[in-house]
Write a protein that holds these residues in place. Structure first.
Motif, PDB file in Angstrom:
ATOM      1  N   VAL A 277       0.851  -1.198   0.000  1.00  0.00           N
ATOM      2  CA  VAL A 277       0.000   0.000   0.000  1.00  0.00           C
ATOM      3  C   VAL A 277       0.884   1.245   0.000  1.00  0.00           C
ATOM      4  CG1 VAL A 277      -1.761   1.277   1.266  1.00  0.00           C
ATOM      5  CG2 VAL A 277      -1.820  -1.226   1.215  1.00  0.00           C
ATOM      6  N   PRO A 278       0.647   2.175  -0.917  1.00  0.00           N
ATOM      7  CA  PRO A 278       1.458   3.399  -0.949  1.00  0.00           C
ATOM      8  C   PRO A 278       1.087   4.347   0.184  1.00  0.00           C
ATOM      9  CG  PRO A 278      -0.303   3.539  -2.558  1.00  0.00           C
ATOM     10  CD  PRO A 278      -0.367   2.150  -1.975  1.00  0.00           C
ATOM     11  N   SER A 279       2.010   5.213   0.508  1.00  0.00           N
ATOM     12  CA  SER A 279       1.774   6.232   1.526  1.00  0.00           C
ATOM     13  C   SER A 279       2.376   7.543   1.052  1.00  0.00           C
ATOM     14  CB  SER A 279       2.384   5.815   2.869  1.00  0.00           C
ATOM     15  OG  SER A 279       3.780   5.610   2.743  1.00  0.00           O
ATOM     16  N   ALA A 280       2.177   8.594   1.819  1.00  0.00           N
ATOM     17  CA  ALA A 280       2.700   9.903   1.428  1.00  0.00           C
ATOM     18  C   ALA A 280       3.010  10.724   2.663  1.00  0.00           C
ATOM     19  CB  ALA A 280       1.702  10.644   0.536  1.00  0.00           C
ATOM     20  N   VAL A 281       3.939  11.641   2.501  1.00  0.00           N
ATOM     21  CA  VAL A 281       4.296  12.603   3.546  1.00  0.00           C
ATOM     22  C   VAL A 281       4.114  13.992   2.961  1.00  0.00           C
ATOM     23  CG1 VAL A 281       6.148  13.505   4.986  1.00  0.00           C
ATOM     24  CG2 VAL A 281       5.904  11.027   4.665  1.00  0.00           C
ATOM     25  N   MET A 282       3.542  14.887   3.745  1.00  0.00           N
ATOM     26  CA  MET A 282       3.288  16.242   3.265  1.00  0.00           C
ATOM     27  C   MET A 282       3.997  17.268   4.144  1.00  0.00           C
ATOM     28  SD  MET A 282      -0.372  18.070   2.458  1.00  0.00           S
ATOM     29  CE  MET A 282      -0.821  18.534   4.140  1.00  0.00           C
ATOM     30  N   THR A 283       4.670  18.198   3.504  1.00  0.00           N
ATOM     31  CA  THR A 283       5.282  19.327   4.188  1.00  0.00           C
ATOM     32  C   THR A 283       4.674  20.611   3.627  1.00  0.00           C
ATOM     33  OG1 THR A 283       7.101  19.296   2.594  1.00  0.00           O
ATOM     34  CG2 THR A 283       7.436  18.109   4.675  1.00  0.00           C
ATOM     35  N   GLU A 284       5.097  21.745   4.133  1.00  0.00           N
ATOM     36  CA  GLU A 284       4.486  23.002   3.687  1.00  0.00           C
ATOM     37  C   GLU A 284       5.457  24.168   3.790  1.00  0.00           C
ATOM     38  OE1 GLU A 284       1.531  24.745   6.356  1.00  0.00           O
ATOM     39  OE2 GLU A 284       2.195  23.367   7.927  1.00  0.00           O
ATOM     40  N   ASP A 285       5.164  25.209   3.025  1.00  0.00           N
ATOM     41  CA  ASP A 285       5.770  26.512   3.235  1.00  0.00           C
ATOM     42  C   ASP A 285       4.640  27.528   3.261  1.00  0.00           C
ATOM     43  OD1 ASP A 285       5.044  26.983   0.576  1.00  0.00           O
ATOM     44  OD2 ASP A 285       7.083  26.770  -0.198  1.00  0.00           O
ATOM     45  N   SER A 294       5.516   7.195  -1.469  1.00  0.00           N
ATOM     46  CA  SER A 294       6.445   6.072  -1.391  1.00  0.00           C
ATOM     47  C   SER A 294       5.649   4.774  -1.362  1.00  0.00           C
ATOM     48  CB  SER A 294       7.336   6.173  -0.148  1.00  0.00           C
ATOM     49  OG  SER A 294       6.560   6.130   1.036  1.00  0.00           O
ATOM     50  N   CYS A 295       6.341   3.686  -1.683  1.00  0.00           N
ATOM     51  CA  CYS A 295       5.716   2.362  -1.671  1.00  0.00           C
ATOM     52  C   CYS A 295       6.760   1.350  -1.234  1.00  0.00           C
ATOM     53  CB  CYS A 295       5.182   2.011  -3.061  1.00  0.00           C
ATOM     54  SG  CYS A 295       4.469   0.344  -3.168  1.00  0.00           S
ATOM     55  N   GLY A 334      -6.286  23.022   5.755  1.00  0.00           N
ATOM     56  CA  GLY A 334      -5.051  22.414   6.230  1.00  0.00           C
ATOM     57  C   GLY A 334      -4.978  20.910   6.042  1.00  0.00           C
ATOM     58  N   THR A 335      -6.045  20.307   5.559  1.00  0.00           N
ATOM     59  CA  THR A 335      -6.057  18.864   5.306  1.00  0.00           C
ATOM     60  C   THR A 335      -6.204  18.620   3.808  1.00  0.00           C
ATOM     61  OG1 THR A 335      -7.058  18.383   7.452  1.00  0.00           O
ATOM     62  CG2 THR A 335      -7.233  16.684   5.760  1.00  0.00           C
ATOM     63  N   VAL A 336      -5.307  17.837   3.266  1.00  0.00           N
ATOM     64  CA  VAL A 336      -5.314  17.526   1.837  1.00  0.00           C
ATOM     65  C   VAL A 336      -5.789  16.097   1.634  1.00  0.00           C
ATOM     66  CG1 VAL A 336      -3.887  17.211  -0.221  1.00  0.00           C
ATOM     67  CG2 VAL A 336      -3.479  19.161   1.299  1.00  0.00           C
ATOM     68  N   THR A 337      -6.780  15.924   0.781  1.00  0.00           N
ATOM     69  CA  THR A 337      -7.274  14.595   0.442  1.00  0.00           C
ATOM     70  C   THR A 337      -6.870  14.273  -0.992  1.00  0.00           C
ATOM     71  OG1 THR A 337      -9.176  14.865   1.896  1.00  0.00           O
ATOM     72  CG2 THR A 337      -9.300  13.115   0.257  1.00  0.00           C
ATOM     73  N   MET A 338      -6.198  13.141  -1.162  1.00  0.00           N
ATOM     74  CA  MET A 338      -5.764  12.722  -2.494  1.00  0.00           C
ATOM     75  C   MET A 338      -5.968  11.217  -2.637  1.00  0.00           C
ATOM     76  SD  MET A 338      -2.164  14.761  -3.107  1.00  0.00           S
ATOM     77  CE  MET A 338      -2.162  14.443  -4.873  1.00  0.00           C
ATOM     78  N   THR A 339      -6.155  10.781  -3.864  1.00  0.00           N
ATOM     79  CA  THR A 339      -6.166   9.337  -4.126  1.00  0.00           C
ATOM     80  C   THR A 339      -4.848   8.952  -4.781  1.00  0.00           C
ATOM     81  OG1 THR A 339      -7.232   9.641  -6.268  1.00  0.00           O
ATOM     82  CG2 THR A 339      -8.666   9.188  -4.369  1.00  0.00           C
ATOM     83  N   CYS A 340      -4.441   7.715  -4.558  1.00  0.00           N
ATOM     84  CA  CYS A 340      -3.236   7.198  -5.194  1.00  0.00           C
ATOM     85  C   CYS A 340      -3.345   5.685  -5.286  1.00  0.00           C
ATOM     86  CB  CYS A 340      -1.979   7.602  -4.418  1.00  0.00           C
ATOM     87  SG  CYS A 340      -1.850   6.850  -2.781  1.00  0.00           S
ATOM     88  N   ARG A 341      -2.489   5.092  -6.079  1.00  0.00           N
ATOM     89  CA  ARG A 341      -2.408   3.635  -6.117  1.00  0.00           C
ATOM     90  C   ARG A 341      -1.006   3.252  -6.570  1.00  0.00           C
ATOM     91  NH1 ARG A 341      -6.764   1.419 -10.206  1.00  0.00           N
ATOM     92  NH2 ARG A 341      -6.281  -0.498  -9.047  1.00  0.00           N
ATOM     93  N   ALA A 342      -0.529   2.119  -6.098  1.00  0.00           N
ATOM     94  CA  ALA A 342       0.775   1.602  -6.501  1.00  0.00           C
ATOM     95  C   ALA A 342       0.554   0.304  -7.254  1.00  0.00           C
ATOM     96  CB  ALA A 342       1.656   1.367  -5.279  1.00  0.00           C
TER      97      ALA A 342
END
Length: 550
Positions: A277-285, A294-295, A334-342
């Motif tokens: 299952v893929p995952s993600a990390v979010m940062t900001e400026d 990443s997967c 402040g919350t981002v919703t996205m879909t993804c797939r690996a």
């Protein structure tokens, strides 16, 4: 004879109050399908990915004559009060099954017997659907075992005001008008289009009698067909659809992103594994969020939804390793919703994942020290990747020389650094690589690990520019002998017109590197194996290699 269109294009505002209340088709705010995923159900009931087919490649193959170039015309009735004229070029579903199978990165899948016939079923998934549904599932018999037609005279004898068939001249009865429409029938087939265009029409009083209802091939002749809303599934009308005034527009599916083949006699195929299952990390400026995916599965391709207006849409954009930049104005909470797939050819996967992301801290973006690699250039993040990971350095303190040729010594050094700069116990074995050279240990390591070979001169030719086929071969040997990573991915490179130009020694590495997504064609039809690789291009390929091997 085809006539210039004089009718009025239908604006939705004009039919407000005339048509029943319906939900208009979702507009994807610029999102199109970049890659079509093609799956097959095996005997265990698992969905195994056969191939990932870029739409751009389908378009190029169509224009190059590798795909049937026949122009198809479609007339349909919409849920609005209008008729719709569509034109398309592309694949029948059986043709697509064969084509997509041949695009697989797995040789075993390319050799597999896949059919779409009889009670074999195909499921279509648009970018704006949340999953497969019965409306999108068809057997071959349902699609191709039924007589279907294009009806050019539908436009003449449909009265949008009464939503009924009628003769504008008042000479024919309703049934006689229907009979005339049926006489104009042109046999047509369901199509998965690569190039298409469609438009709704309201036939006005001024249009009657002009004969311009014959709109066949108008969009093609006008040069308007494109891939903006494709792949698009076209389902022609039956005689019963016509006589029953059936709204068949709903069967014309835009943005088909995924196809699942469910054969009545499931093929003998064993999945090579299950993609994590893929995952993600979010940062900001201050202005943006930065999302990095990443997967855990080596070599898996990650797709994400690049439509920030409708974040629940199916992911169709391939992640390259660069941060996905999202303006904060799109997600003010402040919350981002996205879909993804690996996914990975020959493997099962967990399907579309919905990620709810919050910032993990400030974006510590790389700031280029090079005056020739500035923010906004295409290679900025790739150069940042190789610099931050100490894989490549600059040619000077403030110069990276992105457009300079990548040398054989520099690539050996980059791969040596990627491997962690292990200790080397002996010399290079090449007379033209001095023991005191800055790259001597790297060349010795690469030679001892089977990553590099000598050149025709008998030496290493350290300062010679690296060609694309040499680079691919070195990547392949690195993956095989050092990273010990997945070597099953490969690509049939016969689709490239210059594949024969590649050396026999390089073809295995090229096939693997293209299948792994590390090396792309210089165009949809050319691989340019003898072409040079620049330092910026190599940085991008090294970044993809790093993502592939984990």
């Amino acid at each position: 004879m085809k006539r210039k269109l004089l009718g009025v294009l239908l604006a939705l505002a004009l039919v407000t109050g005339l048509a029943p209340t319906v939900q208009a088709k979702t507009v994807p705010a610029g999102q199109t399908v970049g890659t079509v995923l093609f799956y097959v159900t095996d005997k265990a009931g698992e969905r195994v990915l056969v191939s990932q087919v870029p739409v751009s490649e389908m378009v190029s193959d169509l224009k190059a004559g590798k795909v049937d170039n026949t122009l198809h015309n479609y007339s349909i009735l919409d849920r609005y009060v209008t008729t719709v004229h569509q034109e398309a070029k592309g694949f029948t579903i059986p043709e697509f099954v064969t084509y997509a199978k041949e695009k697989s990165a797995q040789a075993a899948l390319r050799a597999m017997e896949l059919t779409f016939a009889g009670q074999d079923a195909i499921r279509l998934w648009e970018i704006d659907q949340t999953g497969f549904d019965d409306l999108d599932t068809y057997t071959c018999d349902e699609l191709y075992g039924v007589a279907r037609y294009n009806y050019p005279l539908l436009y003449k004898y449909w009265d949008y005001r009464t939503q009924e068939y009628a003769d504008p001249d008042g000479k024919l009865t309703r049934d006689q008008a229907v009979s005339e429409i049926l006489k104009s029938a042109e046999p047509e087939v369901p199509l998965l289009s690569v190039l298409a265009f469609s438009q709704r029409y309201m036939i006005t009083d001024g249009k009657y009698g002009t004969g311009d209802y014959n709109m066949e091939s108008l969009w093609y002749t006008s040069g308007l067909m494109d891939s903006e809303r494709t792949p698009r599934f076209m389902k022609p009308m039956t005689k019963e659809d016509l006589t029953g005034k059936a709204s068949t527009a709903a069967d014309s599916r835009y943005w088909v992103a995924t196809l699942l083949l469910n054969m009545k006699d499931a093929p003998e195929v064993t999945a090579l594994g299950a993609v994590g299952v893929p995952s993600a990390v979010m940062t900001e400026d201050g202005a943006n969020y930065y999302v990095r995916f990443s997967c855990p599965t080596q070599g898996a391709a990650i797709y994400y939804n690049h439509n920030l207006i409708s974040p629940s849409y199916t992911p169709t954009s391939r992640y390259t390793g660069d941060a996905v930049v999202i303006p904060k104005t799109n997600f003010p909470g402040g919350t981002v919703t996205m879909t993804c797939r690996a996914v990975k050819d020959g493997w099962t996967d967990a399907g579309v994942q919905t990620l709810t992301l919050t910032s993990s801290g400030a974006e510590k973006g790389w700031i280029s020290p090079y005056k020739d690699v500035t923010a906004g250039v295409w290679s900025y993040e790739a150069v940042g990747y190789v610099t931050q990971n100490k894989i490549m350095g600059g040619t000077a303190k403030t110069d990276f020389s992105p457009n300079a040729p990548m040398t054989r010594a520099a690539l050996a050094l980059a791969l040596y650094h990627m491997a962690g700069s292990p200790k080397v116990s002996s010399g290079t074995g090449f007379a033209d690589v001095p023991s005191g050279a800055s790259y001597a240990s790297a060349v010795a390591w690469a030679s001892q690990n089977g990553v590099v070979n000598g050149t025709a001169s008998g030496g290493f030719s350290p300062e010679a520019g690296i060609t694309r086929e040499q680079l691919a071969a070195m990547f392949y040997r690195y993956a095989k002998n050092v990273a010990k990573t997945d070597l099953t991915v490969s690509r049939d490179l016969s689709v490239y017109t210059d594949y024969a130009d590649a050396g026999s020694w390089a073809k295995e590495g090229l096939s693997w590197a293209v299948g792994a997504g590390l090396v792309n064609g210089t165009s949809a039809t050319e691989l340019s194996p003898k072409g040079p690789a620049t330092r910026a291009q190599t940085a991008a390929m090294l970044q993809r290699l790093g993502l592939f091997v984990g």
